[in-house]
Design an enzyme around this catalytic site. Sequence first.
Site, PDB file in Angstrom:
ATOM      1  N   SER A 156      51.144  59.770  77.455  1.00  0.00           N
ATOM      2  CA  SER A 156      51.386  58.851  78.568  1.00  0.00           C
ATOM      3  C   SER A 156      50.117  58.424  79.288  1.00  0.00           C
ATOM      4  O   SER A 156      49.912  58.724  80.469  1.00  0.00           O
ATOM      5  CB  SER A 156      52.386  59.482  79.515  1.00  0.00           C
ATOM      6  OG  SER A 156      53.514  59.806  78.765  1.00  0.00           O
ATOM      7  N   ARG A 171      41.817  54.344  78.499  1.00  0.00           N
ATOM      8  CA  ARG A 171      41.214  55.107  79.596  1.00  0.00           C
ATOM      9  C   ARG A 171      42.144  56.251  79.951  1.00  0.00           C
ATOM     10  O   ARG A 171      43.335  56.211  79.667  1.00  0.00           O
ATOM     11  CB  ARG A 171      41.005  54.216  80.846  1.00  0.00           C
ATOM     12  CG  ARG A 171      42.273  53.656  81.423  1.00  0.00           C
ATOM     13  CD  ARG A 171      42.102  52.826  82.685  1.00  0.00           C
ATOM     14  NE  ARG A 171      43.394  52.278  83.089  1.00  0.00           N
ATOM     15  CZ  ARG A 171      43.924  51.165  82.612  1.00  0.00           C
ATOM     16  NH1 ARG A 171      43.249  50.446  81.732  1.00  0.00           N
ATOM     17  NH2 ARG A 171      45.111  50.757  83.008  1.00  0.00           N
ATOM     18  N   ASP A 209      55.514  57.429  77.692  1.00  0.00           N
ATOM     19  CA  ASP A 209      56.731  58.025  78.282  1.00  0.00           C
ATOM     20  C   ASP A 209      57.727  56.974  78.769  1.00  0.00           C
ATOM     21  O   ASP A 209      58.944  57.188  78.736  1.00  0.00           O
ATOM     22  CB  ASP A 209      56.396  59.030  79.406  1.00  0.00           C
ATOM     23  CG  ASP A 209      55.457  58.475  80.471  1.00  0.00           C
ATOM     24  OD1 ASP A 209      55.025  57.320  80.353  1.00  0.00           O
ATOM     25  OD2 ASP A 209      55.150  59.220  81.428  1.00  0.00           O
TER      26      ASP A 209
HETATM   27  C1  BGC Z   1      49.705  56.053  82.684  1.00  0.00           C
HETATM   28  C2  BGC Z   1      50.913  55.514  81.926  1.00  0.00           C
HETATM   29  C3  BGC Z   1      52.106  56.417  82.109  1.00  0.00           C
HETATM   30  C4  BGC Z   1      52.357  56.685  83.584  1.00  0.00           C
HETATM   31  C5  BGC Z   1      53.536  57.608  83.834  1.00  0.00           C
HETATM   32  C6  BGC Z   1      50.080  56.361  84.114  1.00  0.00           C
HETATM   33  O1  BGC Z   1      48.998  56.985  84.767  1.00  0.00           O
HETATM   34  O2  BGC Z   1      48.648  55.122  82.660  1.00  0.00           O
HETATM   35  O3  BGC Z   1      50.608  55.362  80.555  1.00  0.00           O
HETATM   36  O4  BGC Z   1      53.224  55.827  81.517  1.00  0.00           O
HETATM   37  O5  BGC Z   1      51.200  57.247  84.168  1.00  0.00           O
HETATM   38  O6  BGC Z   1      53.367  58.860  83.264  1.00  0.00           O
END
Ligand code: BGC
Length: 529
Positions: A156, A171, A209
Amino acid sequence: MALAQETKRITAQFEYTDEDVNTGVQEFLRQMNEGLQKDGTSMSQIPTYVTGVPNGTEKGLYLAVDLGGTNFRVCSIHLNGDTTFNLTYSKVAIPKELMTAKTAQELFAFLAKQIELFLKTHHEEHFEAHTQRRQTISTPDGFADEHLFRLGFTFSFPVQQFGINKGTLIRWTKGFDIPDAIGKDVCALLQDEIEKLHLPVKVAALVNDTVGTLMARSYTSPGNTSTLLGAIFGTGTNGAYVEKVTNILKPVEGQYDKSTGNMVINTEWGSFDNQLNVLPNTSYDIELDKMSVNPGIQMFEKRVSGMFLGEIVRLVIVDMLKNPNISLFRDENSSFNDWQSTTTIGGDSTIMRQWGLDSSIMSIAAADNTPEFSTLRQQLESQLHIYAASSEDAQAFKNVAYAVGRRAARLSAVAIGAIVLQSGLLSDGTDEPIDIGVDGSLVEHYPYFRDMIHEALSAIKGIGSEGTKRIRIGIAKDGSGVGAALIALVAAGMEKHNTVGHNLSAIKNDITQKVMAAIPETGSSTTVV
Ligand code: BGC
């Protein structure tokens, strides 16, 4: 009185009016569409190669792992094909030092080790059967393709995807920082470590996620309506929704099923409006950003998600503590305190330390509507070592936490509302629900978070109270497990089309039979380990 007045002055800075919501929605739509046109925009709008959502009839046994916050989860999921599933999982906290490890390999080796432990504990027979097969059967391709488990990898963080199981890290977010991993294919990093341990596992799908949440909600949601959006409001925040392929104007490299005309887009809305065209920006937001590991990035997330809300509240409280004209958590003498005591901030209180206030206390503050705020005052003691706070103090704390929480909910409505408008579903001439799956600590535990979202949605032009009635927001728990399994299933289907050789399919059949025989006949229970 002075305290109440000062609290009012400060909380007014967190007001996010109906007009602000509407301005936010227009800008969100603009930045969404910009992200569909080209790369390098603040909202990444990442094509996920997932082109359809499930309908609940899918079946099979899959592995899923989830890396996305403070914990790493490994699960096996048996999809029963009747909208139910059985899930077994284990969870381990990610050691802090691995979140900022020198090399990506250190982190991924740890993850592979956890998969090994899980298989040995929960799927020992398959594990042994696999080892035995390796000793007794040979195929023209050797054993490279003999993978007992297809694994969905929920990762995620923002990833540039190149296929259903290929994607390079753009990133890190949420406190992770391993520069060595940037630009690398995270599926390959995990598969390499799995190979080193000779595990019978193939990383079949890479899943954010939010995409997992969308899939899981679609699998389990009532009725025939398929889900439009999966969203997380937890440590971080983000959403993935179903977009028409014709709206994706930037090139989508690699193969995908074109028959549905749709593709799930991972918006990475945590970075909506990094340039601060419309986002509210109090002095507390500015300070939080300045002190963060990624200044100028994830600006929407820094106003909405659980990782940051507690810190905003803390910064406000510290500001108030420093103000000589008011007395917060400070009594002249015991007669000023309704508990006839004097408030003490313990020397070991974390209130003066960055990240020292966990957002969970905001939920407690919101839920405590007793006249004396006894639960909140107890938590101020146990969590923050603020002893014998007066009821005025507790009231001020509650009001600050509420203002920050409410702004977060109304900002969340901006994202949800914009995606509903983008879908055009409100003018489809039906009164079918527009289904949205959500997960994360805020939507799960913060009282009335969803109500506050609904209230703000009804203020959006083009949605209104009639439109809001059609928007059904439901919790989709375990999305990152079940959803990842569902995508691994889709990926396995795609592989089958690409594979020839009856040797392999005979082995696969054999494996499937063994796996199915080994699954205990149970209901739709969830086994939590
Ligand atoms: C990330 C996402 C992720 C979200 C929830 C964010 O910091 O960049 O990719 O889906 O958090 O977990």
